[in-house]
Design an enzyme around this catalytic site. Structure first.
Site, short mmCIF file in Angstrom:
data_model
loop_
_atom_site.label_atom_id
_atom_site.label_comp_id
_atom_site.label_asym_id
_atom_site.label_seq_id
_atom_site.Cartn_x
_atom_site.Cartn_y
_atom_site.Cartn_z
CB THR A 86 -0.93 0.04 1.23
OG1 THR A 86 -0.14 -0.02 2.43
CG2 THR A 86 -1.90 -1.11 1.22
CG ASN A 96 1.10 3.10 3.99
OD1 ASN A 96 0.11 2.42 4.19
ND2 ASN A 96 2.28 2.57 3.66
CD GLU A 104 -3.14 0.87 5.93
OE1 GLU A 104 -2.16 0.71 6.66
OE2 GLU A 104 -4.10 0.07 5.88
#
Length: 308
Positions: A209, A211, A258
């Site tokens: 991900t 972030n 995320e």
């Protein structure tokens, strides 16, 4: 062609507004109702072969007077840039301060227009101004009548029988109703952030991900998992997005957005990305096992891939 943006600097001459047709407001979100009022100002300008302008503030006044509960739909710079994309000649950005807001309504208007009174001004019927928001449309109309300015107070545009307002859109977003909010905005709700280093377990689980840590006043969207698009360097990718601190990692997490970008494997730490929210998928929840978490997230990613 984008409108000229005038700020409080020597390049701006207050006389620019003299005889113009203007729309005045904060316009957070630049939503359907805002665009109607601004469009009416542009129409009047065309009819009279005069210039058109949007007058707004450099900040949202609620940043000063209701900061504890504010959820902005756009940053100030994004709002001003979006206004400049509309069919007007100029966007005039007035500096907002406590001293400016504390003036009596008539003094407030003198500061805004003293050097160049528009011929027409278009506003929403709920327009308020001056100290403690004491001035209203009728006060503006009386002030304008003495100076040759015609005031057009418009009833708020309604969708499904309910006025389109920034407050209504914030409420929808807070409940995760991103598709309904997009109908009122005229585009998907989006937010931007700079990618920062996260906890790292997503990559280990098979769904890395990007972030983002977004300030609370810019996070109008409610917690949950969403089908989104992520815009990176101008390219648009499908994405599965988690909003809120995951319960499984609540003790160690700081990031509150995320973004798993599908079919993307580039290092974008430190880069800005934009996230467009399309569809709410599920609420935040804790998981009894890592296997359950992975299976659920993979299911969300598959939904995004097949349905966006």
């Amino acid at each position: 062609m984008a409108a000229v943006i005038y700020r409080n600097d020597p390049a701006y001459d207050e006389a620019y507004l003299a005889g113009a047709s203007v729309a005045f407001g904060v316009f957070d979100g630049v939503h359907e109702g805002h665009r109607f009022i601004i469009g009416e100002a542009a129409n009047t300008a065309r009819e009279e072969d005069e210039r058109s302008a949007v007058i707004t503030f450099d900040i949202d006044p609620d940043e000063m007077f209701a900061a504890d509960k504010l959820k902005k739909l756009m940053t100030n710079e994004a709002r001003i840039a979006k206004l400049a994309e509309l069919d007007v000649d100029a966007v005039v950005v007035l500096p907002f301060s406590r001293e400016f807001a504390a003036q009596a309504p008539a003094d407030f208007l003198e500061v805004c227009f003293g050097g160049g009174v528009p011929r027409h001004i278009h506003i929403g019927s709920d327009f308020r101004f001056g100290n403690r928001a004491a001035g209203n449309v009728e006060d503006l109309r009386a002030w304008g009548a003495e100076r040759g300015m015609e005031v057009h107070g418009h009833e708020l545009v309604a969708e499904r029988g309910v006025p389109v307002t920034s407050t209504r859109i914030r409420h929808l977003l807070g409940e995760g109703r991103s598709r309904e909010a997009a109908e009122l905005l005229g585009r998907p709700y989006g937010l931007s952030g700079t990618v920062r280093a996260g906890r790292g377990e997503g990559r280990d689980f098979g769904f890395a991900t990007a972030n983002l840590e977004v300030p609370g006043d810019m996070l109008a969207i409610g917690e949950g998992v969403y089908a989104c698009y992520a815009v990176v360097d101008g390219a648009r990718y499908k994405a599965a997005v988690n909003v809120g601190v995951p319960a499984t990692f609540a003790d160690e997490a700081k990031e509150n957005i995320e973004v798993h970008i599908l079919d993307f494997n580039e290092n974008i730490y430190g880069q800005p990305i934009e996230v467009e929210f399309i569809e709410w998928l599920r609420p935040m929840r804790s998981f009894d096992s890592t296997e359950e978490l992975i299976a659920t997230v993979m299911g969300n990613i598959a939904w995004v891939r097949e349905n966006l």
